[in-house]
Each structure stands twice: as C-alpha cells, then as structure tokens.
Design a protein around this motif. Structure first.
Motif, short mmCIF file in Angstrom:
data_model
loop_
_atom_site.label_atom_id
_atom_site.label_comp_id
_atom_site.label_asym_id
_atom_site.label_seq_id
_atom_site.Cartn_x
_atom_site.Cartn_y
_atom_site.Cartn_z
N ARG A 19 1.36 14.95 -0.29
CA ARG A 19 1.46 13.77 -1.14
C ARG A 19 2.90 13.35 -1.35
O ARG A 19 3.80 14.19 -1.39
N ILE A 20 3.08 12.04 -1.51
CA ILE A 20 4.41 11.46 -1.67
C ILE A 20 4.78 11.50 -3.16
O ILE A 20 3.95 11.17 -4.00
N ARG A 85 7.67 0.70 6.89
CA ARG A 85 8.48 1.89 6.61
C ARG A 85 8.79 2.64 7.90
O ARG A 85 9.91 3.13 8.11
N LYS A 89 12.90 3.04 8.12
CA LYS A 89 12.76 3.95 6.98
C LYS A 89 13.99 3.91 6.07
O LYS A 89 13.89 4.17 4.87
N TYR A 94 9.96 0.92 -1.20
CA TYR A 94 8.58 1.01 -1.71
C TYR A 94 8.37 -0.07 -2.77
O TYR A 94 9.26 -0.28 -3.62
N TYR A 100 15.74 4.31 0.90
CA TYR A 100 16.79 5.30 1.12
C TYR A 100 18.16 4.73 0.76
O TYR A 100 18.99 5.42 0.17
N GLN A 127 13.85 16.29 -1.25
CA GLN A 127 14.10 16.05 0.16
C GLN A 127 14.98 14.82 0.46
O GLN A 127 16.01 14.94 1.14
N ALA A 128 14.59 13.65 -0.04
CA ALA A 128 15.32 12.43 0.32
C ALA A 128 16.75 12.47 -0.24
O ALA A 128 17.71 12.09 0.44
N ARG A 131 18.86 14.88 1.78
CA ARG A 131 19.22 14.30 3.08
C ARG A 131 20.49 13.47 2.93
O ARG A 131 21.40 13.55 3.74
O1 G3H Z 1 7.87 12.55 -1.31
C1 G3H Z 1 8.94 12.16 -0.85
C2 G3H Z 1 9.49 12.84 0.33
O2 G3H Z 1 10.22 13.98 -0.02
C3 G3H Z 1 10.36 11.91 1.13
O3 G3H Z 1 10.00 12.12 2.45
O4 G3H Z 1 11.11 10.01 3.05
O5 G3H Z 1 10.29 11.61 4.79
O6 G3H Z 1 8.67 10.27 3.43
P1 G3H Z 1 10.01 10.94 3.47
#
Ligand code: G3H
Length: 173
Positions: A19-20, A85, A89, A94, A100, A127-128, A131
């Motif tokens: 899930r996001i 997306r 990306k 969203y 990003y 994660q994002a 990065r």
């Molecule tokens: O839920 C959010 C994710 O950590 C972001 O991953 O940008 O690769 O979809 P994504």
C-alpha cells in the motif's frame, strides 16, 4: 569526518501489503529492525550525545487521494493517473498530494541542517524522502531520484571528507 546515517523505518504493514503511504503501523519484522537499529547506533556512535527530534518535513511523499491504496487499485480506479505517474514519476503530483519535485523542495531545510551539523546524524525516514536525501549526498541526477533503490532494514552511512563522499552499507536483517 562525521557520518550521516540514512535509514528507512522498519517494515510497515503498508510495505507488507503493497500500500502507498507513510502512516502505517510497523510489522513484527519492522519492530525487530527498530531494536537492531538502536543497538547499531549505540555501538557506532558510542561516544556521542545525540538529541532526538521528530521532523514533519521528513514525512513520506503525500500520496493524496491514493493514500492507503495499492498500485493495482490506483491502476484500476484511475488508469490515467497511474499512467501519468509511470511516464514521469519525478514530476507527477498525486491529486491533493505531492510530487517528487515537491518532496525535494521541502527537504531543503533538512539538507542545510545536515550540512551545518558537526556531529553525526541518524536520519530515520521514508523511501521517497531518503531517495532525495541520498541523491543529494551521492550526487545522483534529479531524474534518477524516484527510481533509486532504497532497501528496507539497511543503513547507508555517508562520510563527507576532504576527498569527497564515501559510502558504506549495513544490512541488519
Ligand atoms: O508509499 C510511498 C512509497 O514509499 C514511495 O514509493 O514513489 O516508488 O511509489 P514510490
């Protein structure tokens, strides 16, 4: 040189279910990582006194209307958003959330603080966000940021010395 340690939070229930979003509870395995991480930091930085702060600016990319959904559900319910997306990306924002590029912009004060700080710093985030922070220190191009691999349960240690940036990785589990 002083280290900057970057790590994702331990595995979350959302990570398990694909899930996001960033507001999920931690899984059992994520819980275990948090203990291992605490031990690691204690040993690695044993002579340091560190203040601990929680910073909203380190929150995960805001997935807006897709928060809590899976990528499958996004694809099924709003295929044009999913495709947009996939196509870009980095720039895709969203609906009622962030892109990003938005995340990169909001991290500017974090980068200033990390550059200014003389003591070691441990950044536990998502994660994002990681990065984007990693790309800054590792000097990776903007367009790569959304695709950088950022594994769970791993610490990326960055040392900024006179001869440039050095990187070490510790996979704790
Ligand atoms: O839920 C959010 C994710 O950590 C972001 O991953 O940008 O690769 O979809 P994504």
């Amino acid at each position: 040189p002083r280290p900057i340690l970057l790590t994702r939070h331990g595995e979350s229930q959302y990570n398990v279910r694909g899930r996001i979003g960033g507001d999920s509870v931690i899984s059992d395995s994520g819980e275990l990582y948090s203990k291992k991480l605490a031990n690691f930091v204690e040993k690695r930085l044993k002579n340091e006194r560190a203040a601990s702060i929680q910073w909203r600016v380190l929150d995960e990319i805001n997935a807006g209307v897709f928060d809590g959904l899976t990528y499958e559900e996004m694809k099924k319910n709003m295929p044009e958003e999913y495709e947009a997306r996939k196509k870009d990306k980095l720039r895709y924002r969203y609906p009622r959330g962030e892109s990003y590029l938005d995340v990169i912009q909001r991290l500017e004060p974090v980068i200033i603080e990390l550059e200014r700080q003389r003591a070691p710093v441990v950044v536990i985030s998502h994660q994002a966000v990681l990065r984007a922070l990693y790309a800054y220190f590792a000097d990776r191009p903007l367009k790569e940021i959304p695709h950088i691999e950022m594994p769970l349960h791993t610490i990326i240690e960055i040392q900024m010395g006179v001869s440039g940036v050095q990187e070490k990785r510790y996979k704790l589990m």
